[in-house]
Design a protein around this motif. Structure first.
Motif, PDB file in Angstrom:
ATOM      1  N   GLU A 175      45.240  31.183  31.060  1.00 48.85           N
ATOM      2  CA  GLU A 175      45.474  30.426  29.824  1.00 48.85           C
ATOM      3  C   GLU A 175      46.624  31.042  29.036  1.00 48.85           C
ATOM      4  O   GLU A 175      47.469  30.332  28.485  1.00 48.85           O
ATOM      5  N   SER A 176      46.670  32.377  28.997  1.00 48.22           N
ATOM      6  CA  SER A 176      47.769  33.061  28.305  1.00 48.22           C
ATOM      7  C   SER A 176      49.102  32.778  28.986  1.00 48.22           C
ATOM      8  O   SER A 176      50.116  32.573  28.314  1.00 48.22           O
ATOM      9  N   ILE A 177      49.104  32.755  30.313  1.00 43.36           N
ATOM     10  CA  ILE A 177      50.335  32.468  31.062  1.00 43.36           C
ATOM     11  C   ILE A 177      50.814  31.055  30.760  1.00 43.36           C
ATOM     12  O   ILE A 177      52.008  30.818  30.564  1.00 43.36           O
ATOM     13  N   GLN A 178      49.891  30.097  30.712  1.00 44.25           N
ATOM     14  CA  GLN A 178      50.273  28.714  30.429  1.00 44.25           C
ATOM     15  C   GLN A 178      50.905  28.566  29.053  1.00 44.25           C
ATOM     16  O   GLN A 178      51.772  27.722  28.858  1.00 44.25           O
ATOM     17  N   CYS A 179      50.493  29.361  28.102  1.00 41.68           N
ATOM     18  CA  CYS A 179      51.010  29.273  26.733  1.00 41.68           C
ATOM     19  C   CYS A 179      52.339  30.000  26.560  1.00 41.68           C
ATOM     20  O   CYS A 179      53.045  29.770  25.583  1.00 41.68           O
ATOM     21  N   ALA A 180      52.675  30.887  27.478  1.00 37.53           N
ATOM     22  CA  ALA A 180      53.891  31.700  27.350  1.00 37.53           C
ATOM     23  C   ALA A 180      55.125  30.872  27.699  1.00 37.53           C
ATOM     24  O   ALA A 180      55.098  30.026  28.592  1.00 37.53           O
ATOM     25  N   GLU A 181      56.199  31.147  26.976  1.00 31.58           N
ATOM     26  CA  GLU A 181      57.460  30.471  27.233  1.00 31.58           C
ATOM     27  C   GLU A 181      58.508  31.494  27.637  1.00 31.58           C
ATOM     28  O   GLU A 181      58.516  32.620  27.148  1.00 31.58           O
ATOM     29  N   ASN A 182      59.400  31.087  28.531  1.00 28.90           N
ATOM     30  CA  ASN A 182      60.522  31.933  28.960  1.00 28.90           C
ATOM     31  C   ASN A 182      60.070  33.283  29.474  1.00 28.90           C
ATOM     32  O   ASN A 182      60.629  34.314  29.116  1.00 28.90           O
ATOM     33  N   ALA A 183      59.038  33.286  30.292  1.00 24.72           N
ATOM     34  CA  ALA A 183      58.538  34.544  30.849  1.00 24.72           C
ATOM     35  C   ALA A 183      58.078  34.319  32.281  1.00 24.72           C
ATOM     36  O   ALA A 183      57.667  33.226  32.646  1.00 24.72           O
ATOM     37  N   LYS A 184      58.202  35.357  33.076  1.00 19.94           N
ATOM     38  CA  LYS A 184      57.694  35.338  34.445  1.00 19.94           C
ATOM     39  C   LYS A 184      56.523  36.299  34.516  1.00 19.94           C
ATOM     40  O   LYS A 184      56.516  37.331  33.847  1.00 19.94           O
ATOM     41  N   PHE A 185      55.563  35.978  35.367  1.00 20.60           N
ATOM     42  CA  PHE A 185      54.381  36.807  35.496  1.00 20.60           C
ATOM     43  C   PHE A 185      54.102  37.095  36.959  1.00 20.60           C
ATOM     44  O   PHE A 185      54.304  36.237  37.814  1.00 20.60           O
ATOM     45  N   LEU A 186      53.630  38.280  37.226  1.00 18.46           N
ATOM     46  CA  LEU A 186      53.106  38.666  38.531  1.00 18.46           C
ATOM     47  C   LEU A 186      51.670  39.101  38.282  1.00 18.46           C
ATOM     48  O   LEU A 186      51.433  40.038  37.517  1.00 18.46           O
ATOM     49  N   VAL A 187      50.733  38.392  38.896  1.00 19.84           N
ATOM     50  CA  VAL A 187      49.317  38.704  38.704  1.00 19.84           C
ATOM     51  C   VAL A 187      48.789  39.269  40.014  1.00 19.84           C
ATOM     52  O   VAL A 187      48.901  38.629  41.061  1.00 19.84           O
ATOM     53  N   ARG A 188      48.250  40.465  39.942  1.00 17.24           N
ATOM     54  CA  ARG A 188      47.604  41.085  41.103  1.00 17.24           C
ATOM     55  C   ARG A 188      46.237  41.562  40.667  1.00 17.24           C
ATOM     56  O   ARG A 188      46.064  42.090  39.575  1.00 17.24           O
ATOM     57  N   ALA A 189      45.269  41.375  41.538  1.00 10.17           N
ATOM     58  CA  ALA A 189      43.907  41.798  41.224  1.00 10.17           C
ATOM     59  C   ALA A 189      43.285  42.441  42.454  1.00 10.17           C
ATOM     60  O   ALA A 189      43.619  42.104  43.583  1.00 10.17           O
ATOM     61  N   SER A 190      42.384  43.364  42.214  1.00  8.94           N
ATOM     62  CA  SER A 190      41.610  43.944  43.300  1.00  8.94           C
ATOM     63  C   SER A 190      40.157  44.019  42.851  1.00  8.94           C
ATOM     64  O   SER A 190      39.865  44.083  41.660  1.00  8.94           O
ATOM     65  N   TYR A 191      39.293  43.986  43.832  1.00 13.27           N
ATOM     66  CA  TYR A 191      37.850  44.048  43.562  1.00 13.27           C
ATOM     67  C   TYR A 191      37.279  44.952  44.643  1.00 13.27           C
ATOM     68  O   TYR A 191      37.085  44.535  45.779  1.00 13.27           O
ATOM     69  N   LEU A 192      37.075  46.199  44.297  1.00 11.56           N
ATOM     70  CA  LEU A 192      36.658  47.205  45.271  1.00 11.56           C
ATOM     71  C   LEU A 192      35.225  47.634  45.034  1.00 11.56           C
ATOM     72  O   LEU A 192      34.749  47.661  43.904  1.00 11.56           O
ATOM     73  N   GLU A 193      34.572  47.996  46.119  1.00 13.99           N
ATOM     74  CA  GLU A 193      33.236  48.577  46.035  1.00 13.99           C
ATOM     75  C   GLU A 193      33.306  49.973  46.625  1.00 13.99           C
ATOM     76  O   GLU A 193      33.835  50.163  47.717  1.00 13.99           O
ATOM     77  N   ILE A 194      32.792  50.943  45.900  1.00 14.64           N
ATOM     78  CA  ILE A 194      32.666  52.313  46.403  1.00 14.64           C
ATOM     79  C   ILE A 194      31.176  52.584  46.506  1.00 14.64           C
ATOM     80  O   ILE A 194      30.453  52.550  45.511  1.00 14.64           O
ATOM     81  N   TYR A 195      30.720  52.823  47.720  1.00 17.05           N
ATOM     82  CA  TYR A 195      29.293  53.044  47.960  1.00 17.05           C
ATOM     83  C   TYR A 195      29.153  54.104  49.031  1.00 17.05           C
ATOM     84  O   TYR A 195      29.713  53.967  50.124  1.00 17.05           O
ATOM     85  N   ASN A 196      28.428  55.179  48.738  1.00 16.78           N
ATOM     86  CA  ASN A 196      28.260  56.293  49.682  1.00 16.78           C
ATOM     87  C   ASN A 196      29.603  56.789  50.218  1.00 16.78           C
ATOM     88  O   ASN A 196      29.764  57.000  51.405  1.00 16.78           O
ATOM     89  N   GLU A 197      30.560  56.912  49.316  1.00 20.51           N
ATOM     90  CA  GLU A 197      31.898  57.415  49.645  1.00 20.51           C
ATOM     91  C   GLU A 197      32.695  56.489  50.550  1.00 20.51           C
ATOM     92  O   GLU A 197      33.739  56.874  51.075  1.00 20.51           O
ATOM     93  N   ASP A 198      32.239  55.272  50.785  1.00 17.20           N
ATOM     94  CA  ASP A 198      32.989  54.269  51.529  1.00 17.20           C
ATOM     95  C   ASP A 198      33.567  53.265  50.541  1.00 17.20           C
ATOM     96  O   ASP A 198      32.905  52.857  49.591  1.00 17.20           O
ATOM     97  N   ILE A 199      34.819  52.862  50.795  1.00 10.86           N
ATOM     98  CA  ILE A 199      35.491  51.898  49.926  1.00 10.86           C
ATOM     99  C   ILE A 199      35.696  50.613  50.711  1.00 10.86           C
ATOM    100  O   ILE A 199      36.172  50.630  51.844  1.00 10.86           O
ATOM    101  N   ARG A 200      35.324  49.495  50.089  1.00  8.82           N
ATOM    102  CA  ARG A 200      35.520  48.179  50.708  1.00  8.82           C
ATOM    103  C   ARG A 200      36.243  47.268  49.725  1.00  8.82           C
ATOM    104  O   ARG A 200      35.989  47.311  48.523  1.00  8.82           O
ATOM    105  N   ASP A 201      37.131  46.423  50.272  1.00  5.47           N
ATOM    106  CA  ASP A 201      37.868  45.442  49.483  1.00  5.47           C
ATOM    107  C   ASP A 201      37.060  44.146  49.481  1.00  5.47           C
ATOM    108  O   ASP A 201      36.991  43.446  50.482  1.00  5.47           O
ATOM    109  N   LEU A 202      36.468  43.810  48.353  1.00  6.90           N
ATOM    110  CA  LEU A 202      35.605  42.634  48.276  1.00  6.90           C
ATOM    111  C   LEU A 202      36.386  41.335  48.186  1.00  6.90           C
ATOM    112  O   LEU A 202      35.801  40.254  48.261  1.00  6.90           O
ATOM    113  N   LEU A 203      37.723  41.411  48.063  1.00 12.11           N
ATOM    114  CA  LEU A 203      38.565  40.220  48.109  1.00 12.11           C
ATOM    115  C   LEU A 203      39.261  40.068  49.452  1.00 12.11           C
ATOM    116  O   LEU A 203      39.949  39.081  49.677  1.00 12.11           O
TER     117      LEU A 203
END
Length: 100
Positions: free
Chosen positions: A63-91
């Motif tokens: 919604e914020s990006i839609q309202c912005a004028e004269n700007a470029k955006f790069l959106v990156r997201a991660s969703y990680l799980e750390i369980y028993n010292e193991d890391i998994r990418d949930l995306l």
């Protein structure tokens, strides 16, 4: 005793607002198995008060990006799980695969 809407508004909203201003942000959910971390982050669609932090944050950011004028955006997201010292990418394509 709070619903995810209240949690988002009190805790995550200021962080996501900072993201819309160009800052990096992390929301770290920590706790015992079964304590509600995934539910708080993902939530459910109905009722809308139980939509999780992640979908609320995405709505807020785009919604914020839609309202912005004269700007470029790069959106990156991660969703990680750390369980028993193991890391998994949930995306990732294979959410069972452990990361190095």
């Amino acid at each position: 005793e709070h619903n995810t809407e209240q949690i988002y508004n009190e805790i995550a909203y200021p962080l996501v607002e900072g993201v819309t201003e160009g800052y990096n942000s992390t929301i770290f959910a920590y706790g015992q198995t079964g304590s509600g971390k995934s539910f708080t982050m993902q939530g459910i669609v109905d009722p809308s008060t139980q939509k999780g932090i992640i979908p609320r944050a995405f709505e807020h950011i785009f919604e914020s990006i839609q309202c912005a004028e004269n700007a470029k955006f790069l959106v990156r997201a991660s969703y990680l799980e750390i369980y028993n010292e193991d890391i998994r990418d949930l995306l990732g394509a294979d959410t069972k695969q452990k990361l190095e």
